[in-house]
Write a protein that holds these residues in place. Sequence first.
Motif, short mmCIF file in Angstrom:
data_model
loop_
_atom_site.label_atom_id
_atom_site.label_comp_id
_atom_site.label_asym_id
_atom_site.label_seq_id
_atom_site.Cartn_x
_atom_site.Cartn_y
_atom_site.Cartn_z
N THR A 313 0.85 -1.19 0.00
CA THR A 313 0.00 0.00 0.00
C THR A 313 0.89 1.25 0.00
OG1 THR A 313 -0.11 0.03 2.42
CG2 THR A 313 -1.87 -1.13 1.24
N ASP A 316 1.53 2.98 3.67
CA ASP A 316 2.11 2.15 4.73
C ASP A 316 2.94 3.03 5.67
OD1 ASP A 316 3.51 0.25 6.28
OD2 ASP A 316 3.52 -1.19 4.63
N PHE A 343 -1.46 -0.60 -3.97
CA PHE A 343 -2.80 -0.20 -3.59
C PHE A 343 -2.77 1.20 -2.97
CE2 PHE A 343 -3.27 -4.59 -4.27
CZ PHE A 343 -4.60 -4.94 -4.31
N ALA A 351 -3.75 -3.88 2.18
CA ALA A 351 -4.19 -3.83 0.78
C ALA A 351 -5.51 -4.57 0.61
CB ALA A 351 -3.12 -4.42 -0.13
#
Length: 372
Positions: A313, A316, A343, A351
């Motif tokens: 992601t 993060d 993502f 994600a």
Amino acid sequence: MASGRRRSWLVLAATLLVLTGAAGWGGWYGSDQAIKVVRWGGGADSVLASGNGTVTLTDSPRTRKPGTYWFEWTGAFTMFGDIVSRAPGRVTRKVIGGGTPSVGTSGAFNAVAPGDPKVTWGIDYSEIMVPTELGPAPAWYVPGKGSTWVVAVHGQNGRRKAELAVLPVVHRLGLPFLDITYRNDEGAPASPDGLLHLGDAEWRDLEAAVRTARSMGARRVLLYGTSMGGVIVGAFLSRSALAITVSAVIMDAPPYDWERVGRWFAGNQLHLPAAAAWLSDRVVEWRTGVDLARLDLLTHPPAVRPPLLLIHTDADLQVPVQASRDLAAAGARLNWKIRYEEFHGGDHTEAWNVDRTRYDRLVGDFLTPFKP
């Protein structure tokens, strides 16, 4: 004059002693964040209203996350979907599974599944014991067809239920699923020093699980590792004689370069200089005997490199997404077939939560060639 110089030297010596002590404490504290075994407890989110297929919770950074999440309270859970509305101090979400908590219920809003395969998805399973070198470690086994198994490995101070998000896709494909524990997990044996080894020792427990799967009929394995689980998978591919049985790998936000992760986290989250992270890393190596550089997949790629689906992601807060971007970009140079999927939104290993449909599709497409 002499007494003045003496006082100056004493002040300097005292200052150096304080700075050295502070640095030592900081290095030890930082190393604890990496290798200390932690049992995470529940949360403190409260239900303000309930009914008509929705639940209203107290507003917090957790409860306002878009996507699919769980709310756990004593002996029960709710699966939440989209946010329906927000008001000052309140977040209303759609209920898509589980029970409906009553007003006043206090519980934990989580990104991971609430229980075992039966509790979470209604999928039957059995618990088996994997004979590791330190003693038996429990694993959830969901039977399937064929001789290619999915073996799932959770992350740092996590639990095996964190891997259950992917189970419905694996189960639909008919693949056997083995969700393992490893040293220092609840129910599993402790490591001799009682510390995490960041994948450097835990890979041997994964090897024991793969050996157990083979004794139960597996001929090939597909490895799924989230967070530190990905590092464990990488170490297994580098060091285990059974690595040749691996046909494909999925890694979700692996912190494969621990030193880079430490520098990034210290600077971006704790606002500390890189030297603080460097010192913590040296204390980690001194306390555990782990060579952190050896675990770096970019500079020390594994001996066996099966096709890899790499997921991360962009929001993060624990592991820099750029690390996964860099590993994917180096795939051709490393002679490693890597498919990278990023993502938008979502914290570490979220994600699936932020876009379950896309995540399930990616995993399903990646694993379909191995369908029995």
